[in-house]
Design an enzyme around this catalytic site. Structure first.
Site, PDB file in Angstrom:
ATOM      1  N   HIS A  63      69.598  76.814  11.198  1.00 35.93           N
ATOM      2  CA  HIS A  63      69.544  75.339  11.229  1.00 35.93           C
ATOM      3  C   HIS A  63      70.986  74.821  11.234  1.00 35.93           C
ATOM      4  O   HIS A  63      71.753  75.110  10.301  1.00 35.93           O
ATOM      5  CB  HIS A  63      68.757  74.814  10.029  1.00 35.93           C
ATOM      6  N   GLU A  66      72.969  73.154   8.210  1.00 34.06           N
ATOM      7  CA  GLU A  66      73.000  73.819   6.900  1.00 34.06           C
ATOM      8  C   GLU A  66      74.324  74.578   6.798  1.00 34.06           C
ATOM      9  O   GLU A  66      74.441  75.743   7.165  1.00 34.06           O
ATOM     10  CB  GLU A  66      71.769  74.714   6.754  1.00 34.06           C
ATOM     11  N   HIS A 160      70.260  79.835   4.262  1.00 34.04           N
ATOM     12  CA  HIS A 160      69.952  78.428   4.565  1.00 34.04           C
ATOM     13  C   HIS A 160      70.367  77.538   3.399  1.00 34.04           C
ATOM     14  O   HIS A 160      70.722  78.017   2.322  1.00 34.04           O
ATOM     15  CB  HIS A 160      68.431  78.250   4.756  1.00 34.04           C
ATOM     16  N   GLU A 224      67.731  80.311   0.275  1.00 36.36           N
ATOM     17  CA  GLU A 224      68.133  78.899   0.194  1.00 36.36           C
ATOM     18  C   GLU A 224      69.199  78.777  -0.893  1.00 36.36           C
ATOM     19  O   GLU A 224      68.943  79.070  -2.060  1.00 36.36           O
ATOM     20  CB  GLU A 224      66.917  78.024  -0.163  1.00 36.36           C
TER      21      GLU A 224
HETATM   22  O1  LIG Z   1      64.450  71.964   3.065  1.00 32.20           O
HETATM   23  C1  LIG Z   1      63.668  72.097   3.983  1.00 32.20           C
HETATM   24  O2  LIG Z   1      62.701  71.311   4.170  1.00 32.20           O
HETATM   25  C2  LIG Z   1      63.791  73.257   4.948  1.00 32.20           C
HETATM   26  C3  LIG Z   1      64.760  74.353   4.543  1.00 32.20           C
HETATM   27  C4  LIG Z   1      64.546  75.522   5.500  1.00 32.20           C
HETATM   28  O3  LIG Z   1      65.122  75.511   6.546  1.00 32.20           O
HETATM   29  N1  LIG Z   1      63.645  76.443   5.144  1.00 32.20           N
HETATM   30  C5  LIG Z   1      63.217  77.490   6.011  1.00 32.20           C
HETATM   31  C6  LIG Z   1      62.255  78.396   5.289  1.00 32.20           C
HETATM   32  C7  LIG Z   1      61.828  79.569   6.147  1.00 32.20           C
HETATM   33  C8  LIG Z   1      60.789  80.469   5.488  1.00 32.20           C
HETATM   34  O4  LIG Z   1      59.698  79.969   5.177  1.00 32.20           O
HETATM   35  O5  LIG Z   1      61.070  81.669   5.308  1.00 32.20           O
HETATM   36  C9  LIG Z   1      62.521  76.869   7.218  1.00 32.20           C
HETATM   37  O6  LIG Z   1      61.860  75.846   7.066  1.00 32.20           O
HETATM   38  O7  LIG Z   1      62.667  77.413   8.315  1.00 32.20           O
HETATM   39 ZN   LIG Z   2      67.103  76.095   7.059  1.00 29.47          ZN
END
Ligand SMILES: O=C(O)CCC(=O)N[C@@H](CCC(=O)O)C(=O)O
Ligand SMILES: [Zn+2]
Length: 344
Positions: A63, A66, A160, A224
């Site tokens: 992303h 980030e 992330h 994260e």
């Molecule tokens: O903060 C948020 O809403 C999104 C943060 C983020 O990019 N999270 C990933 C998690 C991926 C996973 O579930 O392994 C995403 O949404 O792609």
């Molecule tokens: Zn992300």
């Protein structure tokens, strides 16, 4: 390009100057005999002369907005190029979506982290920069892992930061294991790196970490590292533990991990994912409600298509709520407390 890199030691700058492609792959050897290969923009592989048997992928900017993980990875790359850090393992750094970094946005046309595990090719005729990049990133991961013996220890940390604040600042998503036990040593490594909260995913996904876990048996996680901030505005002191543990991993230094202790970590089970079915989907809570806020059974979380979306079990916590996603995609992940884990 080689000259620019070895004068500035700034791989991010080189990547951003060439956001879609590079003229030709670059390959050279550092005087400490580490082989350096740059097969594409944002992709750099380091192979020390002798290694201790780990193949490590560190990805950031899947992303584009980030930024903290980008700064962390670029700092490691720079130290390796300057030979301030001596590698003991093979490592590939991936700057996922350089075009989105330029835009300062999560993505340009499509969320890259919904396009892995072949999803990039599941809509024939639909081509965009993220679909091309997802396919190429899969190829680089495949080459990196399969160039060596499958018995080597494969690791992929996809770094992330989250859109909103979180009750647990740092957390990791453990991709769906399909009956395979969870690795106690990995959970304790993450805890030592300051990532003391783990979310166990309940189903296959199209994320980068699931791709590496499922297809290469890698210890792969979406990690994260805190809340998202613009480039240069991250408080880098918040990543001291994370950087220290990654550095130990890369340099083969003793990780000094504690024995598995459930009381040292917060374990959550993803119980369901709520997808968006209608354009008018909206949450009932505000944007400053933090990740991991829990709601009681029956609580109306969201409304869409004239219907209420309610909490189904006794208590569920939210993570990643985002109403501004295309219809069909995840709006929020719902969590319950994890039960006894099958560990190895
Ligand atoms: O903060 C948020 O809403 C999104 C943060 C983020 O990019 N999270 C990933 C998690 C991926 C996973 O579930 O392994 C995403 O949404 O792609
Ligand atoms: Zn992300």
């Amino acid at each position: 390009m080689y000259q620019a890199l070895m004068e500035s030691y700034d791989f991010l700058a080189l990547t951003l100057a060439n956001p879609t492609t590079i003229n030709e792959p670059i390959s050279f050897t550092l005087s400490n005999q580490t082989q350096v290969t740059i097969p594409d923009t944002g992709v750099i592989i380091f192979e020390p002369e002798n290694d201790q048997g780990k193949d490590i992928v560190l990805s950031c900017a899947v992303h584009g907005n980030e930024t903290a993980p980008i700064e962390i990875c670029n700092e490691f790359i720079s130290k390796i190029l300057k030979q301030e850090l001596r590698l003991a393992q093979r490592v590939m750094f991936l700057i996922g979506n350089p075009a989105a970094i330029h835009h300062g946005t999560r993505f340009v046309e499509e969320n890259l982290n919904r396009l892995f595990n072949g999803e990039h090719s599941n809509s024939p005729g639909l081509v965009n920069s993220e679909r091309i990049r997802a396919k190429n990133l899969e190829l680089y991961v495949d080459q990196f892992f399969t160039q060596r013996n499958a018995s080597r220890h494969r690791i992929h940390y996809d770094l992330h930061t989250a859109i909103r604040g979180s009750k647990h600042e740092k957390f990791a998503i453990y991709p769906y294991r399909s009956g395979r036990p969870y690795k106690a040593e990995q959970i304790m490594f993450l805890a030592a790196a300051g990532v003391k909260t783990i979310l166990l995913h309940h189903e296959p996904t199209t994320t980068f970490s699931y791709f590496s876990s499922e297809n290469y048996g890698a210890d792969a996680f979406t990690v994260e590292l805190g809340k998202v901030f613009p480039m240069g505005q991250n408080d880098m002191t918040r990543f001291i533990e994370t950087k220290e543990m990654l550095q130990r991993l890369l340099t083969g230094k003793d990780l000094e991990l504690e024995a598995y202790d459930e009381s040292k970590v917060n374990l959550y089970q993803v119980c369901r994912v709520i997808n968006k079915n209608y354009e008018d989907f909206e949450f009932t809570f505000s944007n400053d409600v933090e990740n991991f806020t829990a709601f009681p059974k029956g609580y109306i979380l969201a409304k869409e298509g004239g219907q209420a979306v309610k909490v189904e079990t006794e208590q569920e916590a939210i993570v990643f709520p985002n109403a501004k996603v295309p219809v069909g995609q995840r709006t929020v992940m719902m969590l319950t407390t994890a039960k006894q884990l099958l560990l190895c």
